[in-house]
Design an enzyme around this catalytic site. Sequence first.
Site, mmCIF file in Angstrom:
data_model
loop_
_atom_site.group_PDB
_atom_site.id
_atom_site.type_symbol
_atom_site.label_atom_id
_atom_site.label_comp_id
_atom_site.label_asym_id
_atom_site.label_seq_id
_atom_site.Cartn_x
_atom_site.Cartn_y
_atom_site.Cartn_z
ATOM 1 N N LYS A 1 25.512 -51.205 79.103
ATOM 2 C CA LYS A 1 25.071 -49.843 78.737
ATOM 3 C C LYS A 1 23.999 -49.324 79.697
ATOM 4 O O LYS A 1 23.929 -48.135 79.953
ATOM 5 C CB LYS A 1 24.635 -49.763 77.280
ATOM 6 C CG LYS A 1 23.293 -50.351 76.990
ATOM 7 C CD LYS A 1 23.004 -50.253 75.519
ATOM 8 C CE LYS A 1 21.943 -51.218 75.098
ATOM 9 N NZ LYS A 1 20.585 -50.902 75.435
ATOM 10 N N ARG B 1 16.798 -48.216 66.206
ATOM 11 C CA ARG B 1 16.939 -49.648 66.007
ATOM 12 C C ARG B 1 17.003 -50.021 64.527
ATOM 13 O O ARG B 1 17.201 -51.172 64.176
ATOM 14 C CB ARG B 1 15.734 -50.362 66.610
ATOM 15 C CG ARG B 1 15.797 -50.482 68.135
ATOM 16 C CD ARG B 1 15.961 -51.810 68.505
ATOM 17 N NE ARG B 1 15.598 -52.649 69.529
ATOM 18 C CZ ARG B 1 15.392 -52.457 70.820
ATOM 19 N NH1 ARG B 1 15.403 -51.280 71.338
ATOM 20 N NH2 ARG B 1 15.180 -53.463 71.605
ATOM 21 N N ARG C 1 23.590 -62.932 85.413
ATOM 22 C CA ARG C 1 22.934 -61.736 85.945
ATOM 23 C C ARG C 1 21.732 -62.140 86.813
ATOM 24 O O ARG C 1 20.964 -63.027 86.452
ATOM 25 C CB ARG C 1 22.460 -60.883 84.755
ATOM 26 C CG ARG C 1 21.716 -59.625 85.144
ATOM 27 C CD ARG C 1 21.791 -58.579 84.057
ATOM 28 N NE ARG C 1 21.078 -58.953 82.840
ATOM 29 C CZ ARG C 1 21.109 -58.232 81.725
ATOM 30 N NH1 ARG C 1 21.828 -57.122 81.663
ATOM 31 N NH2 ARG C 1 20.449 -58.632 80.653
ATOM 32 N N ARG D 1 16.017 -63.042 85.046
ATOM 33 C CA ARG D 1 14.999 -62.654 84.050
ATOM 34 C C ARG D 1 14.802 -63.812 83.081
ATOM 35 O O ARG D 1 15.776 -64.462 82.693
ATOM 36 C CB ARG D 1 15.502 -61.431 83.259
ATOM 37 C CG ARG D 1 15.188 -60.124 83.928
ATOM 38 C CD ARG D 1 15.913 -58.973 83.287
ATOM 39 N NE ARG D 1 15.901 -58.978 81.817
ATOM 40 C CZ ARG D 1 16.468 -58.031 81.064
ATOM 41 N NH1 ARG D 1 17.076 -57.012 81.650
ATOM 42 N NH2 ARG D 1 16.427 -58.080 79.762
ATOM 43 N N ARG E 1 18.685 -63.348 71.309
ATOM 44 C CA ARG E 1 18.692 -61.887 71.559
ATOM 45 C C ARG E 1 19.951 -61.257 70.967
ATOM 46 O O ARG E 1 19.920 -60.158 70.419
ATOM 47 C CB ARG E 1 18.628 -61.606 73.063
ATOM 48 C CG ARG E 1 17.251 -61.851 73.647
ATOM 49 C CD ARG E 1 17.258 -61.723 75.155
ATOM 50 N NE ARG E 1 17.484 -60.376 75.632
ATOM 51 C CZ ARG E 1 18.008 -60.081 76.825
ATOM 52 N NH1 ARG E 1 18.383 -61.039 77.645
ATOM 53 N NH2 ARG E 1 18.152 -58.838 77.185
HETATM 54 P P1 AMP Z 1 14.415 -53.054 75.003
HETATM 55 O O1 AMP Z 1 13.984 -52.775 76.417
HETATM 56 O O2 AMP Z 1 15.194 -51.927 74.406
HETATM 57 O O3 AMP Z 1 15.118 -54.384 74.871
HETATM 58 O O4 AMP Z 1 13.078 -53.155 74.128
HETATM 59 C C1 AMP Z 1 12.074 -54.100 74.417
HETATM 60 C C2 AMP Z 1 11.084 -54.175 73.256
HETATM 61 O O5 AMP Z 1 10.477 -52.889 73.039
HETATM 62 C C3 AMP Z 1 11.689 -54.524 71.906
HETATM 63 O O6 AMP Z 1 11.825 -55.920 71.734
HETATM 64 C C4 AMP Z 1 10.668 -53.919 70.945
HETATM 65 O O7 AMP Z 1 9.499 -54.727 70.895
HETATM 66 C C5 AMP Z 1 10.287 -52.638 71.646
HETATM 67 N N1 AMP Z 1 11.170 -51.517 71.281
HETATM 68 C C6 AMP Z 1 12.065 -50.883 72.099
HETATM 69 N N2 AMP Z 1 12.700 -49.888 71.438
HETATM 70 C C7 AMP Z 1 12.190 -49.901 70.173
HETATM 71 C C8 AMP Z 1 12.450 -49.129 68.995
HETATM 72 N N3 AMP Z 1 13.382 -48.153 68.985
HETATM 73 N N4 AMP Z 1 11.746 -49.419 67.889
HETATM 74 C C9 AMP Z 1 10.809 -50.375 67.868
HETATM 75 N N5 AMP Z 1 10.526 -51.164 68.939
HETATM 76 C C10 AMP Z 1 11.205 -50.929 70.081
#
Ligand code: AMP
Length: 210
Positions: free
Chosen positions: A15, A88, A124, A157, A168
Amino acid sequence: MKSNLIIIGAPGSGKGTQSKRLVKECGYVHISTGDLLRSEIEQKSELGLKIKSIMSQGQLVSDDVVFELIRSNVDLSLKKYIFDGFPRNLSQASFLKDLLNNFIYKAIYVKVDEQNLIRRIINRRVTPDGKFIYNLISNKPKVDGICDITGAALIQRSDDKEAVVKSRLDIFKSEAGPVIDYFKSLNKLVEIDGDLEEEKVYKEILKQIN
Ligand code: AMP
């Protein structure tokens, strides 16, 4: 008229790659709440200091914080957006539905088989800044371990290592399931076969946005 998009997909679903292309070729603005939150941490803002330990533990930041970030970065009357990593949970889904109420939107779920996701993620490799992404099977760099474009040494990563990937994916399933069902119940959900090759997935998304 183009739809706003809510893009839902597990880590490794592609995505991020698809969103980058939609931004470049279709003029979308990409809103990744993860990126917005990481940038607060980098800037060491008051908010950044508050959320740093929550994020490093992989927990969700509070809804109020995320709603404020969305409010201050989104103007639906001016632009078309791709929402990535948001919503989320159900309260975020309901907030976004209300925000998008007078605008056209679709939720796109890029669905990929779990074994395929694991294979993609553990193969990756990225530049240290995360901007260029390779795959040791499907998109190898010309020289082993080196970015074709920047010449930087590629890294894996830490959260792409096999031991972390499973958890995850489990977190994704528990977060995304209710959100997918919510947009399905509103007749806004489109499911796309993310096991197809990248170009075909892109074409499928394009069919949905016009
Ligand atoms: P991501 O880059 O989308 O995997 O997000 C990394 C981290 O940011 C997550 O593990 C959360 O701690 C926080 N995070 C990102 N998007 C949200 C969201 N919509 N609501 C709450 N926490 C978020």
